[in-house]
Design a protein around this motif. Structure first.
Motif, PDB file in Angstrom:
ATOM      1  N   MET A  84      32.900  36.430  36.040  1.00 16.67           N
ATOM      2  CA  MET A  84      32.722  36.966  37.402  1.00 16.67           C
ATOM      3  C   MET A  84      31.800  38.184  37.390  1.00 16.67           C
ATOM      4  O   MET A  84      30.959  38.341  38.273  1.00 16.67           O
ATOM      5  N   ALA A  85      31.979  39.035  36.389  1.00 18.19           N
ATOM      6  CA  ALA A  85      31.161  40.244  36.305  1.00 18.19           C
ATOM      7  C   ALA A  85      29.697  39.919  36.033  1.00 18.19           C
ATOM      8  O   ALA A  85      28.800  40.661  36.437  1.00 18.19           O
ATOM      9  N   ILE A  86      29.443  38.806  35.362  1.00 14.18           N
ATOM     10  CA  ILE A  86      28.061  38.415  35.053  1.00 14.18           C
ATOM     11  C   ILE A  86      27.444  37.622  36.199  1.00 14.18           C
ATOM     12  O   ILE A  86      26.367  37.968  36.697  1.00 14.18           O
ATOM     13  N   TRP A  87      28.107  36.561  36.626  1.00 13.74           N
ATOM     14  CA  TRP A  87      27.466  35.584  37.503  1.00 13.74           C
ATOM     15  C   TRP A  87      27.446  35.967  38.976  1.00 13.74           C
ATOM     16  O   TRP A  87      26.472  35.657  39.666  1.00 13.74           O
ATOM     17  N   VAL A  88      28.487  36.617  39.463  1.00 14.65           N
ATOM     18  CA  VAL A  88      28.502  36.982  40.892  1.00 14.65           C
ATOM     19  C   VAL A  88      27.351  37.937  41.226  1.00 14.65           C
ATOM     20  O   VAL A  88      26.574  37.666  42.151  1.00 14.65           O
ATOM     21  N   PRO A  89      27.178  39.054  40.516  1.00 18.66           N
ATOM     22  CA  PRO A  89      26.042  39.922  40.843  1.00 18.66           C
ATOM     23  C   PRO A  89      24.681  39.243  40.611  1.00 18.66           C
ATOM     24  O   PRO A  89      23.736  39.463  41.373  1.00 18.66           O
ATOM     25  N   LEU A  90      24.596  38.420  39.583  1.00 21.27           N
ATOM     26  CA  LEU A  90      23.339  37.736  39.288  1.00 21.27           C
ATOM     27  C   LEU A  90      22.958  36.758  40.405  1.00 21.27           C
ATOM     28  O   LEU A  90      21.815  36.745  40.873  1.00 21.27           O
TER      29      LEU A  90
END
Length: 125
Positions: A84-90
């Motif tokens: 979640m920390a990687i893909w949501v902001p990306l």
């Protein structure tokens, strides 16, 4: 002030400029199309890209990020919160970066081909 099609339509779309002159601002706010071009006076009230840019972004980014996330998961097996920390902001960042130029490209193509929402050809160049 030229009524001709911009020489570099992709550049005009990437810079979110007027579909007629390629110089005036296309947007009044983040995604709201301006009433008129500040440079050539083109009436932009009829310019509407509809849901096309959002659909292309959903499908395109989904086709890009889902296999990438699956690859990362199979290779390193990170926890769900790290995913979640990687893909949501990306994904959100990429979407916000691309939605304006993609919408501008749709409006530019609509102008170029004299298309309108009603299917008539009264979007005057």
């Amino acid at each position: 002030m030229s009524a001709a099609w911009p020489r570099q339509p992709l550049t005009a779309a990437l810079r979110c400029r007027c579909p007629r002159c390629g110089r005036g601002q296309l947007y009044g706010s983040f995604l709201e199309v301006a009433e008129r071009c500040g440079h050539c006076g083109l009436d932009l009230k009829e310019a509407d890209s509809g849901d096309g840019p959002a659909v292309f972004l959903i499908l395109g980014l989904g086709a890009l990020f889902v296999p990438l996330a699956l690859w990362v998961d199979s290779l390193w097996e990170p926890s769900k919160w790290l995913h979640m920390a990687i893909w949501v902001p990306l994904v959100l960042g990429t979407t916000l970066l691309l939605i304006r130029p993609l919408k501008a490209l749709f409006i530019l193509l609509q102008y170029r081909h004299r298309a309108s929402d009603s299917g008539s050809r009264d979007y005057e160049p």
